[in-house]
Design a protein around this motif. Sequence first.
Motif, PDB file in Angstrom:
ATOM      1  N   ALA A 144       0.828  -1.206   0.000  1.00  0.00           N
ATOM      2  CA  ALA A 144       0.000   0.000   0.000  1.00  0.00           C
ATOM      3  C   ALA A 144       0.863   1.257   0.000  1.00  0.00           C
ATOM      4  CB  ALA A 144      -0.930   0.003   1.205  1.00  0.00           C
ATOM      5  N   SER A 145       0.287   2.349  -0.487  1.00  0.00           N
ATOM      6  CA  SER A 145       0.999   3.630  -0.535  1.00  0.00           C
ATOM      7  C   SER A 145       0.006   4.749  -0.243  1.00  0.00           C
ATOM      8  CB  SER A 145       1.618   3.846  -1.919  1.00  0.00           C
ATOM      9  OG  SER A 145       0.605   4.096  -2.884  1.00  0.00           O
ATOM     10  N   SER A 146       0.486   5.987  -0.271  1.00  0.00           N
ATOM     11  CA  SER A 146      -0.397   7.125  -0.003  1.00  0.00           C
ATOM     12  C   SER A 146      -1.557   7.180  -0.993  1.00  0.00           C
ATOM     13  CB  SER A 146       0.394   8.441  -0.058  1.00  0.00           C
ATOM     14  OG  SER A 146       0.957   8.636  -1.348  1.00  0.00           O
ATOM     15  N   HIS A 147      -1.397   6.587  -2.160  1.00  0.00           N
ATOM     16  CA  HIS A 147      -2.456   6.604  -3.172  1.00  0.00           C
ATOM     17  C   HIS A 147      -3.525   5.535  -2.912  1.00  0.00           C
ATOM     18  CE1 HIS A 147      -3.344   8.917  -6.734  1.00  0.00           C
ATOM     19  NE2 HIS A 147      -3.745   7.834  -7.367  1.00  0.00           N
ATOM     20  N   SER A 148      -3.232   4.593  -2.007  1.00  0.00           N
ATOM     21  CA  SER A 148      -4.212   3.545  -1.699  1.00  0.00           C
ATOM     22  C   SER A 148      -5.477   4.141  -1.109  1.00  0.00           C
ATOM     23  CB  SER A 148      -3.612   2.522  -0.726  1.00  0.00           C
ATOM     24  OG  SER A 148      -2.630   1.745  -1.356  1.00  0.00           O
ATOM     25  N   GLY A 149      -5.328   5.147  -0.251  1.00  0.00           N
ATOM     26  CA  GLY A 149      -6.505   5.784   0.330  1.00  0.00           C
ATOM     27  C   GLY A 149      -7.368   6.420  -0.730  1.00  0.00           C
ATOM     28  N   ARG A 150      -6.745   7.077  -1.696  1.00  0.00           N
ATOM     29  CA  ARG A 150      -7.484   7.735  -2.782  1.00  0.00           C
ATOM     30  C   ARG A 150      -8.235   6.713  -3.633  1.00  0.00           C
ATOM     31  NH1 ARG A 150      -8.035  12.484  -5.526  1.00  0.00           N
ATOM     32  NH2 ARG A 150      -7.794  12.456  -7.789  1.00  0.00           N
ATOM     33  N   ARG A 151      -7.595   5.605  -3.942  1.00  0.00           N
ATOM     34  CA  ARG A 151      -8.260   4.558  -4.726  1.00  0.00           C
ATOM     35  C   ARG A 151      -9.375   3.896  -3.909  1.00  0.00           C
ATOM     36  NH1 ARG A 151      -5.680   0.174  -7.566  1.00  0.00           N
ATOM     37  NH2 ARG A 151      -7.366   0.523  -9.028  1.00  0.00           N
ATOM     38  N   THR A 152      -9.145   3.765  -2.600  1.00  0.00           N
ATOM     39  CA  THR A 152     -10.164   3.194  -1.722  1.00  0.00           C
ATOM     40  C   THR A 152     -11.389   4.101  -1.671  1.00  0.00           C
ATOM     41  OG1 THR A 152      -8.457   2.100  -0.381  1.00  0.00           O
ATOM     42  CG2 THR A 152     -10.622   2.433   0.658  1.00  0.00           C
ATOM     43  N   PHE A 153     -11.161   5.404  -1.610  1.00  0.00           N
ATOM     44  CA  PHE A 153     -12.242   6.392  -1.605  1.00  0.00           C
ATOM     45  C   PHE A 153     -13.112   6.249  -2.845  1.00  0.00           C
ATOM     46  CE2 PHE A 153     -13.431  10.845  -2.871  1.00  0.00           C
ATOM     47  CZ  PHE A 153     -14.375  11.072  -1.883  1.00  0.00           C
ATOM     48  N   ALA A 154     -12.488   6.230  -4.005  1.00  0.00           N
ATOM     49  CA  ALA A 154     -13.233   6.130  -5.264  1.00  0.00           C
ATOM     50  C   ALA A 154     -14.000   4.816  -5.351  1.00  0.00           C
ATOM     51  CB  ALA A 154     -12.274   6.256  -6.445  1.00  0.00           C
ATOM     52  N   THR A 155     -13.350   3.727  -4.996  1.00  0.00           N
ATOM     53  CA  THR A 155     -13.980   2.409  -5.074  1.00  0.00           C
ATOM     54  C   THR A 155     -15.153   2.307  -4.115  1.00  0.00           C
ATOM     55  OG1 THR A 155     -11.863   1.413  -5.694  1.00  0.00           O
ATOM     56  CG2 THR A 155     -13.562  -0.072  -4.876  1.00  0.00           C
ATOM     57  N   SER A 156     -14.981   2.822  -2.904  1.00  0.00           N
ATOM     58  CA  SER A 156     -16.051   2.762  -1.904  1.00  0.00           C
ATOM     59  C   SER A 156     -17.275   3.557  -2.355  1.00  0.00           C
ATOM     60  CB  SER A 156     -15.530   3.301  -0.572  1.00  0.00           C
ATOM     61  OG  SER A 156     -16.530   3.253   0.416  1.00  0.00           O
ATOM     62  N   LEU A 157     -17.051   4.724  -2.953  1.00  0.00           N
ATOM     63  CA  LEU A 157     -18.172   5.521  -3.450  1.00  0.00           C
ATOM     64  C   LEU A 157     -18.968   4.758  -4.507  1.00  0.00           C
ATOM     65  CD1 LEU A 157     -16.473   9.035  -3.811  1.00  0.00           C
ATOM     66  CD2 LEU A 157     -18.297   8.428  -2.201  1.00  0.00           C
ATOM     67  N   ILE A 158     -18.263   4.155  -5.458  1.00  0.00           N
ATOM     68  CA  ILE A 158     -18.921   3.392  -6.520  1.00  0.00           C
ATOM     69  C   ILE A 158     -19.685   2.204  -5.932  1.00  0.00           C
ATOM     70  CG2 ILE A 158     -18.508   1.874  -8.495  1.00  0.00           C
ATOM     71  CD1 ILE A 158     -18.282   4.745  -9.300  1.00  0.00           C
ATOM     72  N   GLU A 159     -19.051   1.495  -4.994  1.00  0.00           N
ATOM     73  CA  GLU A 159     -19.681   0.314  -4.408  1.00  0.00           C
ATOM     74  C   GLU A 159     -20.933   0.673  -3.607  1.00  0.00           C
ATOM     75  OE1 GLU A 159     -16.686  -1.728  -2.173  1.00  0.00           O
ATOM     76  OE2 GLU A 159     -15.829  -2.675  -3.947  1.00  0.00           O
ATOM     77  N   HIS A 160     -20.993   1.909  -3.113  1.00  0.00           N
ATOM     78  CA  HIS A 160     -22.156   2.330  -2.336  1.00  0.00           C
ATOM     79  C   HIS A 160     -23.179   3.087  -3.194  1.00  0.00           C
ATOM     80  CE1 HIS A 160     -19.478   1.314   1.022  1.00  0.00           C
ATOM     81  NE2 HIS A 160     -20.592   1.135   1.698  1.00  0.00           N
ATOM     82  N   GLY A 161     -23.031   2.968  -4.518  1.00  0.00           N
ATOM     83  CA  GLY A 161     -24.069   3.456  -5.415  1.00  0.00           C
ATOM     84  C   GLY A 161     -23.875   4.838  -6.005  1.00  0.00           C
ATOM     85  N   ALA A 162     -22.742   5.486  -5.732  1.00  0.00           N
ATOM     86  CA  ALA A 162     -22.508   6.809  -6.318  1.00  0.00           C
ATOM     87  C   ALA A 162     -22.303   6.676  -7.825  1.00  0.00           C
ATOM     88  CB  ALA A 162     -21.293   7.464  -5.672  1.00  0.00           C
ATOM     89  N   ASP A 163     -22.869   7.609  -8.585  1.00  0.00           N
ATOM     90  CA  ASP A 163     -22.647   7.557 -10.028  1.00  0.00           C
ATOM     91  C   ASP A 163     -21.234   8.046 -10.337  1.00  0.00           C
ATOM     92  OD1 ASP A 163     -22.824  10.571 -11.160  1.00  0.00           O
ATOM     93  OD2 ASP A 163     -24.230  10.319  -9.501  1.00  0.00           O
ATOM     94  N   ILE A 164     -20.693   7.576 -11.441  1.00  0.00           N
ATOM     95  CA  ILE A 164     -19.291   7.836 -11.741  1.00  0.00           C
ATOM     96  C   ILE A 164     -19.001   9.316 -11.998  1.00  0.00           C
ATOM     97  CG2 ILE A 164     -19.330   7.478 -14.250  1.00  0.00           C
ATOM     98  CD1 ILE A 164     -16.758   5.699 -13.723  1.00  0.00           C
ATOM     99  N   LYS A 165     -20.004  10.077 -12.451  1.00  0.00           N
ATOM    100  CA  LYS A 165     -19.808  11.515 -12.651  1.00  0.00           C
ATOM    101  C   LYS A 165     -19.585  12.218 -11.303  1.00  0.00           C
ATOM    102  CE  LYS A 165     -19.758  15.333 -15.092  1.00  0.00           C
ATOM    103  NZ  LYS A 165     -19.265  16.227 -14.033  1.00  0.00           N
ATOM    104  N   ALA A 166     -20.369  11.832 -10.301  1.00  0.00           N
ATOM    105  CA  ALA A 166     -20.196  12.415  -8.970  1.00  0.00           C
ATOM    106  C   ALA A 166     -18.835  12.045  -8.396  1.00  0.00           C
ATOM    107  CB  ALA A 166     -21.303  11.945  -8.033  1.00  0.00           C
ATOM    108  N   VAL A 167     -18.430  10.801  -8.597  1.00  0.00           N
ATOM    109  CA  VAL A 167     -17.115  10.355  -8.108  1.00  0.00           C
ATOM    110  C   VAL A 167     -16.008  11.146  -8.793  1.00  0.00           C
ATOM    111  CG1 VAL A 167     -15.543   8.393  -7.878  1.00  0.00           C
ATOM    112  CG2 VAL A 167     -18.000   8.054  -7.585  1.00  0.00           C
ATOM    113  N   SER A 168     -16.164  11.359 -10.100  1.00  0.00           N
ATOM    114  CA  SER A 168     -15.177  12.122 -10.864  1.00  0.00           C
ATOM    115  C   SER A 168     -15.035  13.536 -10.309  1.00  0.00           C
ATOM    116  CB  SER A 168     -15.581  12.160 -12.338  1.00  0.00           C
ATOM    117  OG  SER A 168     -14.619  12.837 -13.113  1.00  0.00           O
ATOM    118  N   THR A 169     -16.168  14.145  -9.966  1.00  0.00           N
ATOM    119  CA  THR A 169     -16.152  15.497  -9.395  1.00  0.00           C
ATOM    120  C   THR A 169     -15.446  15.515  -8.050  1.00  0.00           C
ATOM    121  OG1 THR A 169     -18.221  16.075 -10.514  1.00  0.00           O
ATOM    122  CG2 THR A 169     -17.607  17.403  -8.602  1.00  0.00           C
TER     123      THR A 169
END
Length: 201
Positions: A144-169
């Motif tokens: 893991a690295s400092s970027h793992s948290g950022r990737r975890t954030f994006a993945t968690s949002l998608i898994e909890h139903g956030a649309d990809i446009k909102a995640v992109s923002t």
Amino acid sequence: MTVEKKAPVLSEQEFRQVVAVARTHEQGNRNVALLYFSAALGLRAKEMSLLKVQDVVAPNGTIKDEVLLSRSTTKGRKQRLVYLTNKELRKALTSYLRERTGNGMAALHPEAPLFKSRKGGPFTPNTMQMLFKRMYISAGLDQASSHSGRRTFATSLIEHGADIKAVSTLMGHASVAMTARYVEDNPVRLRRLCENIQLGT
């Protein structure tokens, strides 16, 4: 062809594991707050290293609900808002800031770095990355690295139903295609998708 090695996405158990280990450090409250800023806000190491007290603490000493990241602090000079609404993040941040002063958060100097290094000054992006690497190694998460948290954030949002446009923002990406790369090849997410297929009997 060489496949680019990506920072691994953390499972909920792995995140709790690194938080538990981070708490035992002499700078435990600071480190736990950093882990939440990474995984619950998707901030880059550079962005965390450049934050000032005034970015997150209002003049009356309360924690703000949102933070505007200026173009000078973000990758690609793309201004964006991040939201300090996660309860666990606010709890971790409050514990850290209260440790910094016995007179309440309003006593903190607005221009002071939000996250202070052991020497008392700000982190550089590089020293921030190194700190995250040490925290993950201490927790047995060597890849893991400092970027793992950022990737975890994006993945968690998608898994909890956030649309990809909102995640992109929220990620501050220039395009949705860039966001898609964060989530499309996550093996944990792909496995869960297959588990949840509903077939007629």
